[in-house]
Design an enzyme around this catalytic site. Sequence first.
Site, PDB file in Angstrom:
ATOM      1  N   ARG A   1       0.813  -1.235   0.000  1.00 38.65           N
ATOM      2  CA  ARG A   1       0.000   0.000   0.000  1.00 38.65           C
ATOM      3  C   ARG A   1       0.846   1.285   0.000  1.00 38.65           C
ATOM      4  NH1 ARG A   1      -3.574  -2.905   3.534  1.00 38.65           N
ATOM      5  NH2 ARG A   1      -5.198  -3.798   2.254  1.00 38.65           N
TER       6      ARG A   1
ATOM      7  N   LYS B   1       3.213  11.541 -10.995  1.00 39.02           N
ATOM      8  CA  LYS B   1       2.361  10.698 -11.845  1.00 39.02           C
ATOM      9  C   LYS B   1       3.077   9.377 -12.097  1.00 39.02           C
ATOM     10  CE  LYS B   1      -0.517  13.910 -14.409  1.00 39.02           C
ATOM     11  NZ  LYS B   1      -0.847  14.499 -15.728  1.00 39.02           N
TER      12      LYS B   1
ATOM     13  N   GLU C   1       9.720  18.312 -24.510  1.00 41.58           N
ATOM     14  CA  GLU C   1       9.032  18.689 -23.256  1.00 41.58           C
ATOM     15  C   GLU C   1       9.528  20.054 -22.761  1.00 41.58           C
ATOM     16  OE1 GLU C   1       6.488  17.072 -22.165  1.00 41.58           O
ATOM     17  OE2 GLU C   1       6.679  15.015 -22.856  1.00 41.58           O
TER      18      GLU C   1
ATOM     19  N   LYS D   1       7.690  23.217 -14.265  1.00 44.64           N
ATOM     20  CA  LYS D   1       6.789  22.111 -13.917  1.00 44.64           C
ATOM     21  C   LYS D   1       6.531  22.084 -12.402  1.00 44.64           C
ATOM     22  CE  LYS D   1       5.395  17.481 -14.176  1.00 44.64           C
ATOM     23  NZ  LYS D   1       5.345  16.224 -14.821  1.00 44.64           N
TER      24      LYS D   1
ATOM     25  N   GLU E   1      -4.173  17.681 -10.689  1.00 44.93           N
ATOM     26  CA  GLU E   1      -4.693  18.070 -12.003  1.00 44.93           C
ATOM     27  C   GLU E   1      -6.173  18.447 -11.954  1.00 44.93           C
ATOM     28  OE1 GLU E   1      -2.721  15.994 -15.235  1.00 44.93           O
ATOM     29  OE2 GLU E   1      -4.530  16.220 -16.424  1.00 44.93           O
TER      30      GLU E   1
ATOM     31  N   ARG F   1      -2.783  22.073 -13.844  1.00 39.43           N
ATOM     32  CA  ARG F   1      -1.809  21.044 -14.233  1.00 39.43           C
ATOM     33  C   ARG F   1      -2.134  20.418 -15.594  1.00 39.43           C
ATOM     34  NH1 ARG F   1       1.108  16.250 -10.695  1.00 39.43           N
ATOM     35  NH2 ARG F   1       2.260  15.418 -12.458  1.00 39.43           N
TER      36      ARG F   1
ATOM     37  N   ASN G   1      -0.263  19.105 -20.339  1.00 38.05           N
ATOM     38  CA  ASN G   1      -0.553  18.139 -21.403  1.00 38.05           C
ATOM     39  C   ASN G   1      -0.593  18.795 -22.779  1.00 38.05           C
ATOM     40  OD1 ASN G   1      -0.942  15.539 -20.080  1.00 38.05           O
ATOM     41  ND2 ASN G   1      -2.504  16.645 -18.947  1.00 38.05           N
TER      42      ASN G   1
ATOM     43  N   HIS H   1      -0.094  16.801 -25.864  1.00 37.12           N
ATOM     44  CA  HIS H   1      -0.133  15.378 -25.503  1.00 37.12           C
ATOM     45  C   HIS H   1      -1.392  14.645 -25.956  1.00 37.12           C
ATOM     46  CE1 HIS H   1       3.442  16.310 -23.312  1.00 37.12           C
ATOM     47  NE2 HIS H   1       3.545  15.089 -22.829  1.00 37.12           N
TER      48      HIS H   1
ATOM     49  N   HIS I   1      -0.569  11.339 -27.698  1.00 39.87           N
ATOM     50  CA  HIS I   1      -0.978  10.027 -27.197  1.00 39.87           C
ATOM     51  C   HIS I   1      -1.767   9.245 -28.242  1.00 39.87           C
ATOM     52  CE1 HIS I   1      -0.416  11.087 -22.656  1.00 39.87           C
ATOM     53  NE2 HIS I   1       0.710  10.776 -23.266  1.00 39.87           N
TER      54      HIS I   1
ATOM     55  N   HIS J   1       7.927   8.902 -27.535  1.00 45.47           N
ATOM     56  CA  HIS J   1       7.001   9.833 -26.883  1.00 45.47           C
ATOM     57  C   HIS J   1       7.319  11.301 -27.214  1.00 45.47           C
ATOM     58  CE1 HIS J   1       4.283  11.536 -23.973  1.00 45.47           C
ATOM     59  NE2 HIS J   1       5.279  12.190 -23.422  1.00 45.47           N
TER      60      HIS J   1
HETATM   61  N1  GLY Z   1       3.481  15.177 -17.751  1.00 38.46           N
HETATM   62  C1  GLY Z   1       2.379  15.950 -17.358  1.00 38.46           C
HETATM   63  C2  GLY Z   1       2.193  15.986 -15.875  1.00 38.46           C
HETATM   64  O1  GLY Z   1       3.029  15.503 -15.138  1.00 38.46           O
HETATM   65  O2  GLY Z   1       1.211  16.493 -15.404  1.00 38.46           O
END
Ligand code: GLY
Length: 361
Positions: A111, A133, A184, A226, A236, A240, A244, A247, A251, A263
């Site tokens: 956990r 993430k 990025e 970031k 997010e 946040r 993206n 993206h 994606h 990517h």
């Molecule tokens: N790569 C986008 C984020 O970490 O929110």
Amino acid sequence: MNCVPISLGDRSYEMQIGSGILKEMLGDITDRAMFVVDDKVMPLLGDKITVGSGQGLLTMFASEMNKTMPSVEKIWDAMLDAGLDRSSSLVAIGGGIVGDVGGFAAATYMRGVPLIQVPTTLLAMVDASIGGKTGVNTKRSRNDGTAILGKNLAGAFWQPKKVIADVQMLQSLDTRQLRCGLAECVKHAMLGNAELLTFIETNASAILACDLEVLERLVFQSASIKAKVVSRDEREGGERALLNLGHTFAHAMEPMPELGLLHGEAVSIGLVAAASCSEALGMVSDGFVDRIRALLAKLGLPIRMQAELPALDFISMMQFDKKNQDGQMRLVLPEGECGATISSNVDLATITLALRSVGAS
Ligand code: GLY
């Protein structure tokens, strides 16, 4: 050495950025731990890593196909075999795939155990290792029924305790991978940092030549952008999602085997597609898309797909994006000189036009 704070109350942590810092910083990890290391990075570590008693090491073949639950299970098994308990740490050393899979294993083992991210690619340093993430790809199918990866569709937020970025590791990074990280960095600059955009434009050659001082400044500036966004919106709920940018398109392109895109390469084309959408909607000044295209091309990144696939194939994939709400597609679009906004009412004709501007049929 530079330090970027990620301020999240009792989950706050720091990212240490320097050149030649890895041996000392890994040497400081003496408690019980599992080191999960990208198998391509392992030979480069040499004497920088020592596995002491109560510690284990597992190497991982890092590929998108391998970024799945069986890889997470392998890590859990290795940790159980090493007798690691809830107070043990997981140290993920490698690019974004190792960080995401290792991070998800840390989030779920007993956990949740402490995680230390040691990004060794530019992409992981400026993006994947910051913000917690973690996750894996899932199986999906295309319109014609063929199997395809659902990118990052299962995962968890799990903040690391620390991030260690040694830019010396970038000197042995494959140029294609270095370029992926630059996509990025350009994305971060497009989110409102005109100074970073100019820095990348001015220093493109030094960056590609892996000048350590320039790389350290690039990682520091990009990671700081970031970190600030994550500190304001960890889960997010709002801002946040701007990270993206490019993206949603990326994606959809990345899993298409015909395109053969990594990517960051998909992100590069995705940034152009998003900027084209903004141009069509009158959200950016004339010349903005050309400036972005020119910069990405200068960095050696693709700005167009090499195989012609129907725009509708991408649009179907984009409908599974995690940002979508109530069946409505939400796109992050550049706005003004240097900024972005989330738009949920972009019509399909504009999206199709943008996809065609990067080579879709
Ligand atoms: N790569 C986008 C984020 O970490 O929110």
